[in-house]
Design a protein around this motif. Structure first.
Motif, short mmCIF file in Angstrom:
data_model
loop_
_atom_site.label_atom_id
_atom_site.label_comp_id
_atom_site.label_asym_id
_atom_site.label_seq_id
_atom_site.Cartn_x
_atom_site.Cartn_y
_atom_site.Cartn_z
N ALA A 1 0.81 -1.23 0.15
CA ALA A 1 0.02 0.01 0.02
C ALA A 1 0.85 1.23 -0.11
CB ALA A 1 -1.06 -0.02 1.19
N LEU A 2 1.90 1.50 -0.88
CA LEU A 2 2.78 2.51 -0.91
C LEU A 2 1.83 3.91 -1.39
CD1 LEU A 2 5.65 0.71 -3.00
CD2 LEU A 2 5.32 1.18 -0.44
N ASP A 3 2.25 4.77 -0.57
CA ASP A 3 1.60 6.17 -0.95
C ASP A 3 2.10 6.69 -2.47
OD1 ASP A 3 0.29 6.16 1.52
OD2 ASP A 3 1.83 7.18 2.67
N ALA A 4 3.27 6.45 -2.59
CA ALA A 4 3.79 6.88 -4.01
C ALA A 4 5.00 5.88 -4.51
CB ALA A 4 4.32 8.32 -3.95
N LEU A 5 4.84 5.61 -5.93
CA LEU A 5 6.15 4.88 -6.54
C LEU A 5 6.39 5.46 -7.73
CD1 LEU A 5 7.87 2.56 -6.27
CD2 LEU A 5 5.92 1.04 -7.38
N HIS A 6 7.59 5.70 -8.01
CA HIS A 6 8.03 6.54 -9.33
C HIS A 6 8.89 5.46 -10.04
CE1 HIS A 6 7.05 9.71 -6.35
NE2 HIS A 6 6.82 10.54 -7.77
N THR B 1 -0.83 -1.36 -8.01
CA THR B 1 0.15 -0.23 -7.59
C THR B 1 0.54 0.23 -9.01
OG1 THR B 1 0.80 -1.63 -5.55
CG2 THR B 1 2.41 0.11 -6.77
N LEU B 2 0.76 -0.55 -9.92
CA LEU B 2 1.11 -0.23 -11.31
C LEU B 2 -0.14 0.60 -11.96
CD1 LEU B 2 3.06 -3.28 -12.65
CD2 LEU B 2 3.86 -1.07 -11.53
N ARG B 3 -1.25 0.37 -11.78
CA ARG B 3 -2.32 1.05 -12.17
C ARG B 3 -2.56 2.42 -11.79
NH1 ARG B 3 -7.01 2.92 -11.10
NH2 ARG B 3 -6.88 2.32 -9.03
N ARG B 4 -2.13 2.43 -10.33
CA ARG B 4 -2.52 3.74 -9.54
C ARG B 4 -1.30 4.81 -9.74
NH1 ARG B 4 -2.76 3.95 -3.17
NH2 ARG B 4 -3.32 6.52 -2.72
N HIS B 5 -0.14 4.30 -9.70
CA HIS B 5 1.08 5.08 -9.69
C HIS B 5 1.90 5.37 -11.00
CE1 HIS B 5 0.62 5.34 -5.38
NE2 HIS B 5 0.97 4.22 -5.02
N ARG B 6 1.76 4.26 -11.89
CA ARG B 6 2.32 4.25 -13.06
C ARG B 6 3.77 4.56 -13.03
NH1 ARG B 6 0.34 1.23 -16.10
NH2 ARG B 6 0.63 2.29 -18.05
N PRO B 7 4.50 3.90 -12.34
CA PRO B 7 6.19 3.92 -12.06
C PRO B 7 6.86 3.71 -13.37
CG PRO B 7 5.60 2.11 -11.01
CD PRO B 7 4.17 2.49 -11.45
N MET B 8 8.11 4.26 -13.75
CA MET B 8 8.82 3.50 -14.69
C MET B 8 9.48 2.40 -13.88
SD MET B 8 9.57 5.72 -16.98
CE MET B 8 11.37 5.70 -17.58
N LEU B 9 10.00 1.42 -14.90
CA LEU B 9 10.16 0.12 -14.37
C LEU B 9 11.72 -0.24 -15.01
CD1 LEU B 9 7.18 -1.96 -15.46
CD2 LEU B 9 7.58 -1.15 -13.54
N TYR B 10 12.67 -0.74 -14.05
CA TYR B 10 13.85 -1.27 -14.51
C TYR B 10 14.18 -2.79 -13.95
CZ TYR B 10 18.70 -1.21 -15.71
OH TYR B 10 19.99 -1.48 -16.34
N VAL B 11 14.08 -3.79 -15.16
CA VAL B 11 14.12 -4.89 -14.71
C VAL B 11 15.13 -5.87 -15.13
CG1 VAL B 11 11.67 -4.79 -14.43
CG2 VAL B 11 12.77 -5.69 -16.51
N ARG B 12 15.90 -6.75 -14.48
CA ARG B 12 16.51 -8.05 -14.98
C ARG B 12 15.84 -9.06 -15.43
NH1 ARG B 12 20.86 -8.25 -10.57
NH2 ARG B 12 21.06 -6.17 -11.16
N LEU B 13 16.18 -9.30 -16.80
CA LEU B 13 15.24 -10.15 -17.50
C LEU B 13 16.12 -11.64 -17.07
CD1 LEU B 13 15.07 -8.70 -21.06
CD2 LEU B 13 13.37 -8.68 -19.10
N SER B 14 14.99 -12.83 -17.28
CA SER B 14 15.54 -13.96 -16.76
C SER B 14 16.09 -14.96 -17.66
CB SER B 14 14.45 -14.57 -16.29
OG SER B 14 13.77 -13.76 -15.19
N GLY B 15 16.80 -14.33 -18.97
CA GLY B 15 17.42 -15.26 -19.87
C GLY B 15 16.63 -15.73 -20.90
N ILE B 16 17.39 -16.49 -22.19
CA ILE B 16 16.57 -16.13 -23.20
C ILE B 16 15.29 -17.24 -23.33
CG2 ILE B 16 17.83 -18.76 -23.79
CD1 ILE B 16 18.44 -17.53 -26.60
N ASP B 17 15.23 -17.93 -22.24
CA ASP B 17 13.95 -18.80 -22.47
C ASP B 17 12.61 -17.89 -21.78
OD1 ASP B 17 15.03 -20.93 -23.51
OD2 ASP B 17 15.69 -21.83 -21.46
N MET B 18 13.03 -16.71 -21.03
CA MET B 18 11.79 -16.21 -20.57
C MET B 18 11.77 -14.72 -20.89
SD MET B 18 12.13 -17.79 -16.44
CE MET B 18 10.81 -16.61 -16.07
N ALA B 19 12.87 -14.33 -21.82
CA ALA B 19 12.72 -12.81 -21.99
C ALA B 19 11.52 -12.24 -22.82
CB ALA B 19 14.05 -12.50 -22.59
#
Length: 248
Positions: A145-150, A170-188
């Protein structure tokens, strides 16, 4: 005192963004912090154009606080850095580094951020873990229940689907930027599509683990040619552009 990968290092390391309590260098993050005084600095180079004073950031996976030390500076006293780390020793190391640097704006959680609340084992969540039977508590990002997320930063390979599934509101409410580590060729491919399905544009980012301009001035590259397979994403409605990045 010099150490090998199996030695217990000296008590404290001087890093680019603060001091860190030393640990055996059994993984790339710890080894980079010891040798170079930093970890994946090219990630910070990119995120420094996004994270601002007063922002709220959430990291899934603590990486011993390597980037939380910088994030705490970047968001300032009016900002918040939330870090969830499910691995017991890594969580303790994260808390130690937060404490010895006096980071009052960093909040830590000993949990796996997933698709539901409950209990599990590290082996079921992180197949590559060295502690497969270790019990962990699972929570959703929505339950925080974060008040904000950038910015939402996902550091654990194999965690992205679980993180996104438990963060829908949370993503619907705050629409933050995402920076993610992908999981390799089978899942990317499916991971990138899952981000797009949430109304995001996605770009590739492949930072090298070795930085020639590293904080310690260490010239030996112990990670030759090794990169992280990452992605950065912005809400479609934000009209944000990464003109020098490959859009996925």
């Amino acid at each position: 005192m010099n150490t090998t990968a199996t030695d217990q290092p000296t008590r404290l390391w001087n890093t680019r963004y603060g001091v860190a309590a030393a640990i055996p260098t059994i993984d790339p993050v710890a080894r980079a912090m010891q040798l170079y005084g930093e970890w994946a600095e090219q990630e910070i180079d990119l995120l420094s154009a996004i994270v601002e004073e007063g922002h709220s950031v959430l990291e899934a996976g603590g990486d011993y606080g390597a980037h939380a030390l910088w994030l705490a500076r970047a968001v300032g006293l009016d900002g918040r850095v939330h870090v969830a780390e499910p691995r017991r020793i890594a969580f303790q190391q994260l808390c130690a580094n937060v404490a010895i640097n006096g980071l009052a704006n960093v909040h830590t959680y000993p949990v796996w951020l997933g698709r539901s609340s409950g209990r599990s084992t590290l082996g079921a969540l992180l197949p590559e873990t060295s502690s497969p039977t270790e019990a962990v508590r699972t929570e959703t990002i929505d339950s925080l229940a974060l008040d904000a997320l950038h910015l939402l930063k996902v550091n654990l390979r194999g965690a992205l689907h679980d993180v996104l599934t438990g963060a829908t509101e949370t993503l619907r409410r705050h629409r933050p930027m995402l920076y993610v580590r992908l999981s390799g060729i089978d899942m990317a491919e499916t991971e990138v599509q899952a981000i797009k399905d949430l109304g995001y544009r996605v770009w590739s980012h492949v930072p090298y683990l070795y930085n020639p301009a590293n904080h310690a001035g260490h010239t030996a590259n112990v990670f030759p040619g090794i990169v992280q397979q990452n992605a950065i994403a912005a809400p479609v409605e934000s009209r944000f552009e990464f003109e020098e990045r490959l859009e996925l």
